[in-house]
Design an enzyme around this catalytic site. Structure first.
Site, mmCIF file in Angstrom:
data_model
loop_
_atom_site.group_PDB
_atom_site.id
_atom_site.type_symbol
_atom_site.label_atom_id
_atom_site.label_comp_id
_atom_site.label_asym_id
_atom_site.label_seq_id
_atom_site.Cartn_x
_atom_site.Cartn_y
_atom_site.Cartn_z
ATOM 1 N N ASP A 102 22.292 6.842 13.268
ATOM 2 C CA ASP A 102 22.468 8.049 12.449
ATOM 3 C C ASP A 102 23.700 7.870 11.576
ATOM 4 O O ASP A 102 24.823 7.877 12.069
ATOM 5 C CB ASP A 102 22.626 9.255 13.383
ATOM 6 C CG ASP A 102 22.744 10.576 12.629
ATOM 7 O OD1 ASP A 102 22.849 10.560 11.385
ATOM 8 O OD2 ASP A 102 22.741 11.625 13.305
ATOM 9 N N HIS A 117 19.193 9.826 11.510
ATOM 10 C CA HIS A 117 19.469 11.220 11.876
ATOM 11 C C HIS A 117 18.241 11.894 12.486
ATOM 12 O O HIS A 117 18.350 12.715 13.379
ATOM 13 C CB HIS A 117 19.934 11.960 10.624
ATOM 14 C CG HIS A 117 20.445 13.338 10.896
ATOM 15 N ND1 HIS A 117 21.487 13.579 11.762
ATOM 16 C CD2 HIS A 117 20.058 14.551 10.431
ATOM 17 C CE1 HIS A 117 21.725 14.895 11.796
ATOM 18 N NE2 HIS A 117 20.865 15.493 11.011
ATOM 19 N N SER A 128 21.556 18.533 14.774
ATOM 20 C CA SER A 128 22.074 18.598 13.407
ATOM 21 C C SER A 128 22.694 19.977 13.140
ATOM 22 O O SER A 128 23.555 20.416 13.895
ATOM 23 C CB SER A 128 20.908 18.290 12.437
ATOM 24 O OG SER A 128 21.365 18.173 11.137
#
Lengths: 376, 214
Positions: A319, A352, A154
């Site tokens: 995600d 995610h 991320s």
């Protein structure tokens, strides 16, 4: 071969930097500290260092536990440790809390030497570029000329990507996991809702809540709840909570009824106990601002032209915050530049957050990639 | 997602060549030193690895199968997980010297599209495929069964192959689509076949391009 195990008890350290750092905003911080942890040993050639960059709410505490607190497990402990995919028997792993953080590095809650009071609202907006800059200072401090690997998921992956552009000759491999080359309008929108939740909390006091001995807890809770919704996939949420009721029956009031409500409130409460509101604002801004292609007319291929590292890019099918399509944008720029890159799209249900999960295909891939990283 | 293509499609061959796979040698002989290649359906990445070692070729493999992605990464080659059936959208036109499709064309659903994409992205294309016209295959059909052989190692009910074709079929396809065949090698069990290739060859290897453009 022995089974993977936890690195065990680890100790956090602080590095002090007395050379001023000029941030992308133009602001200058005269001196600062970075909290960090290391696992494993640096080898003789000093070519086995791995930097693990953290995302929104994590820290330098990547693996292991703190003495006397078995629950204080590092945020990527399932990946980093002896004989784990990031094998601390081979690699010297560095975790760092970013500048502006709230886990020991200089941040908004630190004392501003200029005023003798917490920085609060005066702490500058920091960017991914600034973090990479200061991480490089930490590398100098630790005597690491060149990282074998810089990795993250991320926002952490954005830092790994930035490393390849800011310091192309100081990084050999970048692991870019669950990333995006820049935020979409929808991503920024979620961040803005989170910021508004914090800034409109009466306990925020324009960012100087420390002086009032309060914490904008309601804002932080909401910010975290919003975040959590975006980290999970619809399917994962359905699987984990469905429409299950906590007490088995509707109560016709506004107490916690559905399990998902209970979960979000719990996550929000936990988060507001330890996370600094000003840090949250700044980290979401760093996310919003990240756009390395912006200086190149939006052309990510040109932005990455100076990169030399080899890459492993990983995305997760479920995600929706940083979808596989976003990783493919990065991939295209790397291929256009004929950089060494492998890319995997892991079919994982967790959304995610999958980058934090112990998924065998994902972990096997990272292990296989890192096994081929030359050291010593 | 369609069924995995190119997954374990490369049958073991007689080990009488440098690479252990005779068609790899044929391909490597055509590839210029230092060329940039794209290997569609790259399997475990061994062709790419061989081309890197033998020809200093740089490139990427494309795979859809998780196990092959892992095997390619272990092999130290660049592999990108993608479904070939959706084309090569991420690749610029004319950006590679060679686009290779080894033992995969017969498993691709949209044959014209993938060949078109290969010739868009690559200066030249290389394909290898099992020759359905091989005498051993013909014989099995004459006996009333679908062929199973070292080049077609699947039973009819578990095969990933959807478009079986012969050497003559392929050459007719090229003629119909304005494709210029530059070179051809036909083999059987690692040996070159020069006479009656459509009958005696079990494996065909072609190098081709778009030909002179009007």
């Amino acid at each position: 071969m022995n089974a993977p195990e936890s690195i065990g008890v680890v100790t956090a350290r602080n590095a002090q930097f007395d050379r001023p750092v000029r941030l992308r905003s133009g602001a200058v911080i005269d001196r600062y500290e970075l909290a960090y942890e290391t696992y494993g040993r640096i080898n003789e050639k000093r070519d086995n260092a791995v930097l693990v960059c953290h995302a929104l709410n994590a820290s330098h505490h990547v693996a292991g536990i703190y003495g006397g607190d078995p629950s204080s497990v590092g945020w990527w402990d399932n990946l980093v440790g002896p004989r784990k995919p990031v094998d601390t028997d081979r690699f010297f792993v560095v975790g760092v809390n970013n500048l502006g953080g709230c886990h020991g590095s200089t941040g908004p809650a630190s004392i501003n030497p200029g005023t003798g009071r917490p920085w609060g609202a005066d702490f500058p907006v920091v960017t991914v570029e600034d973090w990479v800059q200061t991480q490089a200072q930490l590398a100098d401090y630790l005597g690491i000329e060149r990282f074998a690997v810089v990795m993250g998921g991320s926002l952490g992956a954005m830092q790994a990507l930035q490393w390849t552009m800011s310091f192309p000759d100081r990084i050999r491999h970048a692991l870019v996991i669950a990333a995006a080359p820049k935020l979409s309008a929808q991503n920024i929108a979620f961040n803005e809702v989170a910021r508004q939740a914090i800034m409109t909390d009466p306990d925020f006091h324009g960012g100087d809540f420390y002086a009032h001995s309060v914490v904008p807890r309601r804002g932080l809770r909401l910010a975290r709840m919003i975040g959590h919704i975006t980290y999970l996939s619809d399917d994962a949420m359905a699987e984990k909570f469905g429409r299950a009721l906590r007490d088995g029956a509707l109560k016709f009031n506004f107490d916690v009824e559905f399990e998902i409500e209970s979960y979000l409130r719990y996550q929000g409460d936990k988060f507001s106990d330890y996370f600094d509101a000003n840090t949250y604002l700044r980290i979401t801004k760093a996310l919003d601002y990240f756009d390395p292609a912006a200086d190149y007319g939006g052309d990510l291929t040109k932005a990455l032209a100076r990169a030399q590292a080899a890459f492993l890019v990983v995305s997760f099918t479920s995600d929706w915050r940083f979808s596989p399509a976003r990783s493919r944008e990065i991939l295209k720029a790397l291929v256009d530049n004929r950089l060494d890159v492998s890319y995997a799209e892991i079919d994982a249900p967790h959304g995610h957050d999958a980058f934090l999960m112990d998924d065998q295909r994902y972990h096997d891939l990272i292990r296989a990639y890192l096994d081929n990283v030359d050291i010593g | 997602m369609t069924r995995p293509i190119a997954a374990a499609l490369r049958p073991a061959q007689a080990d009488d060549s440098l690479s252990g796979r005779p068609e790899f040698d044929a391909i490597a002989a055509w590839i210029e030193h230092g060329a940039q290649v794209l290997d569609l359906g790259c399997g475990d990445g061994s062709l790419l690895r061989y081309l890197r070692e033998a020809r200093r070729a740089m490139g990427y493999g494309i795979e859809i199968d998780d196990a092959n992605i892992l095997a390619s990464v272990r092999n130290g080659v660049n592999v990108l997980q993608s479904n070939l059936e959706s084309g090569l959208a991420g690749f610029e036109s004319g950006s590679f010297d060679y686009v290779i499709l080894s033992q995969t064309l017969q498993a691709v659903r949209h044959t014209e599209r993938i060949i078109g994409e290969m010739l868009r992205v690559g200066r030249q294309a290389i394909v290898t495929f099992p020759n359905f016209g091989y005498w051993g295959h013909r014989l099995q059909i004459l006996c009333g069964r679908m062929p199973v052989s070292p080049t077609l190692p699947y039973q009819w009910y578990d095969t990933p192959n959807v478009h079986l074709f012969t050497i003559r079929d392929f050459e007719a396809f090229c003629a119909d689509h304005g494709i210029r065949i530059l070179e051809r090698v036909v083999m059987d069990r690692g040996r070159m076949i020069s006479i009656l290739p459509n009958l005696l060859g079990s494996l065909a290897v072609y190098r081709f391009d778009r030909g002179p453009q009007p």
